[in-house]
Design a protein around this motif. Sequence first.
Motif, PDB file in Angstrom:
ATOM      1  N   MET A   1       0.823  -1.200   0.000  1.00  0.00           N
ATOM      2  CA  MET A   1       0.000   0.000   0.000  1.00  0.00           C
ATOM      3  C   MET A   1       0.861   1.256   0.000  1.00  0.00           C
ATOM      4  O   MET A   1       0.568   2.210  -0.692  1.00  0.00           O
ATOM      5  N   ALA A   2       1.940   1.218   0.774  1.00  0.00           N
ATOM      6  CA  ALA A   2       2.805   2.388   0.870  1.00  0.00           C
ATOM      7  C   ALA A   2       3.461   2.681  -0.476  1.00  0.00           C
ATOM      8  O   ALA A   2       3.844   3.804  -0.747  1.00  0.00           O
ATOM      9  N   GLN A   3       3.576   1.657  -1.316  1.00  0.00           N
ATOM     10  CA  GLN A   3       4.262   1.849  -2.595  1.00  0.00           C
ATOM     11  C   GLN A   3       3.333   2.338  -3.693  1.00  0.00           C
ATOM     12  O   GLN A   3       3.782   2.624  -4.787  1.00  0.00           O
ATOM     13  N   THR A   4       2.045   2.439  -3.415  1.00  0.00           N
ATOM     14  CA  THR A   4       1.119   2.912  -4.429  1.00  0.00           C
ATOM     15  C   THR A   4       0.990   4.430  -4.339  1.00  0.00           C
ATOM     16  O   THR A   4       0.569   4.955  -3.327  1.00  0.00           O
TER      17      THR A   4
ATOM     18  N   LEU B   1      -6.944  -1.575 -12.050  1.00  0.00           N
ATOM     19  CA  LEU B   1      -5.832  -2.215 -12.769  1.00  0.00           C
ATOM     20  C   LEU B   1      -6.330  -3.182 -13.838  1.00  0.00           C
ATOM     21  O   LEU B   1      -5.718  -3.321 -14.903  1.00  0.00           O
ATOM     22  N   GLU B   2      -7.449  -3.833 -13.546  1.00  0.00           N
ATOM     23  CA  GLU B   2      -8.012  -4.773 -14.527  1.00  0.00           C
ATOM     24  C   GLU B   2      -8.422  -4.025 -15.792  1.00  0.00           C
ATOM     25  O   GLU B   2      -8.123  -4.451 -16.909  1.00  0.00           O
ATOM     26  N   LEU B   3      -9.076  -2.887 -15.604  1.00  0.00           N
ATOM     27  CA  LEU B   3      -9.464  -2.026 -16.725  1.00  0.00           C
ATOM     28  C   LEU B   3      -8.222  -1.562 -17.482  1.00  0.00           C
ATOM     29  O   LEU B   3      -8.181  -1.576 -18.712  1.00  0.00           O
ATOM     30  N   GLY B   4      -7.179  -1.167 -16.750  1.00  0.00           N
ATOM     31  CA  GLY B   4      -5.953  -0.690 -17.370  1.00  0.00           C
ATOM     32  C   GLY B   4      -5.318  -1.746 -18.262  1.00  0.00           C
ATOM     33  O   GLY B   4      -4.922  -1.459 -19.385  1.00  0.00           O
ATOM     34  N   ARG B   5      -5.250  -2.974 -17.759  1.00  0.00           N
ATOM     35  CA  ARG B   5      -4.664  -4.065 -18.561  1.00  0.00           C
ATOM     36  C   ARG B   5      -5.469  -4.289 -19.832  1.00  0.00           C
ATOM     37  O   ARG B   5      -4.912  -4.489 -20.912  1.00  0.00           O
TER      38      ARG B   5
ATOM     39  N   THR C   1      -5.646   7.052 -16.078  1.00  0.00           N
ATOM     40  CA  THR C   1      -5.095   6.734 -14.762  1.00  0.00           C
ATOM     41  C   THR C   1      -4.902   5.228 -14.606  1.00  0.00           C
ATOM     42  O   THR C   1      -3.862   4.775 -14.117  1.00  0.00           O
ATOM     43  N   ALA C   2      -5.888   4.457 -15.056  1.00  0.00           N
ATOM     44  CA  ALA C   2      -5.811   2.996 -14.920  1.00  0.00           C
ATOM     45  C   ALA C   2      -4.628   2.443 -15.703  1.00  0.00           C
ATOM     46  O   ALA C   2      -3.872   1.596 -15.206  1.00  0.00           O
ATOM     47  N   ILE C   3      -4.432   2.936 -16.917  1.00  0.00           N
ATOM     48  CA  ILE C   3      -3.319   2.473 -17.746  1.00  0.00           C
ATOM     49  C   ILE C   3      -1.981   2.832 -17.096  1.00  0.00           C
ATOM     50  O   ILE C   3      -1.086   1.993 -16.967  1.00  0.00           O
ATOM     51  N   ALA C   4      -1.868   4.087 -16.655  1.00  0.00           N
ATOM     52  CA  ALA C   4      -0.620   4.534 -16.031  1.00  0.00           C
ATOM     53  C   ALA C   4      -0.327   3.722 -14.766  1.00  0.00           C
ATOM     54  O   ALA C   4       0.829   3.385 -14.483  1.00  0.00           O
ATOM     55  N   ALA C   5      -1.372   3.390 -14.015  1.00  0.00           N
ATOM     56  CA  ALA C   5      -1.190   2.613 -12.784  1.00  0.00           C
ATOM     57  C   ALA C   5      -0.646   1.219 -13.098  1.00  0.00           C
ATOM     58  O   ALA C   5       0.213   0.702 -12.380  1.00  0.00           O
ATOM     59  N   VAL C   6      -1.132   0.612 -14.179  1.00  0.00           N
ATOM     60  CA  VAL C   6      -0.641  -0.708 -14.575  1.00  0.00           C
ATOM     61  C   VAL C   6       0.835  -0.616 -14.980  1.00  0.00           C
ATOM     62  O   VAL C   6       1.656  -1.426 -14.555  1.00  0.00           O
ATOM     63  N   LEU C   7       1.169   0.399 -15.776  1.00  0.00           N
ATOM     64  CA  LEU C   7       2.567   0.563 -16.200  1.00  0.00           C
ATOM     65  C   LEU C   7       3.465   0.840 -14.998  1.00  0.00           C
ATOM     66  O   LEU C   7       4.606   0.373 -14.940  1.00  0.00           O
TER      67      LEU C   7
ATOM     68  N   ARG D   1       7.386   1.557 -11.122  1.00  0.00           N
ATOM     69  CA  ARG D   1       7.470   1.374  -9.676  1.00  0.00           C
ATOM     70  C   ARG D   1       7.741   2.665  -8.915  1.00  0.00           C
ATOM     71  O   ARG D   1       8.496   2.678  -7.938  1.00  0.00           O
ATOM     72  N   HIS D   2       7.188   3.769  -9.383  1.00  0.00           N
ATOM     73  CA  HIS D   2       7.293   5.017  -8.618  1.00  0.00           C
ATOM     74  C   HIS D   2       6.461   4.896  -7.358  1.00  0.00           C
ATOM     75  O   HIS D   2       5.399   4.293  -7.373  1.00  0.00           O
ATOM     76  N   LYS D   3       6.957   5.505  -6.288  1.00  0.00           N
ATOM     77  CA  LYS D   3       6.229   5.456  -5.019  1.00  0.00           C
ATOM     78  C   LYS D   3       5.432   6.731  -4.789  1.00  0.00           C
ATOM     79  O   LYS D   3       4.638   6.834  -3.880  1.00  0.00           O
ATOM     80  N   ASP D   4       5.695   7.749  -5.583  1.00  0.00           N
ATOM     81  CA  ASP D   4       4.888   8.969  -5.484  1.00  0.00           C
ATOM     82  C   ASP D   4       4.852   9.661  -6.844  1.00  0.00           C
ATOM     83  O   ASP D   4       5.413   9.168  -7.833  1.00  0.00           O
TER      84      ASP D   4
END
Length: 113
Positions: free
Chosen positions: A25-28, A37-41, A98-104, A110-113
């Motif tokens: 959670m802290a890494q999101t 994420l499912e939508l993003g994929r 946002t969903a696509i960027a979150a998946v990438l 792996r950005h944390k912020d």
Amino acid sequence: MPTISSFVCAGSLALSALLASQTAMAQTPAIFKYADLELGRQLIADNNCNACHAKKFGGDGSAIYRPQGRLTNAGLLRGMVEQCNTTLNLSLFPEEVTAIAAVLNQSHYRHKD
Ligand code: HEC
């Protein structure tokens, strides 16, 4: 005493599972917290993102994603996907970008912020 040692073992297992979920959670980054994420994929597959990247960069196309490059945080990554959306006329909604960027972010940046 086998009963006590197995009790201790179960306890530390539960604790490490708890720590692992807190770490995840802290890494999101905040902007991806509610991303689908499912939508993003699905959108990445539907919009041939990887097919075009593969044509330019070879392999499965993922070499185009450069975590050490100029997209140094989640906001810049999302901005890049928004730019692709506009340039390629994909007509994605903001929450889809946002969903696509979150998946990438999860799979590559792996950005944390
Ligand atoms: C028609 C071809 C094409 C399509 C389709 C395409 N891209 Fe790209 N994409 C590129 C090219 C070319 C670059 C490299 C641009 C550059 O380096 O300036 C790029 C770069 C990127 C980058 C930047 C990578 C980095 O770390 O610098 C991201 C992120 C990206 N694309 C996401 C997407 C997503 C998400 C989709 C699908 C919704 C998509 N692209 C669809 C051609 C395409």
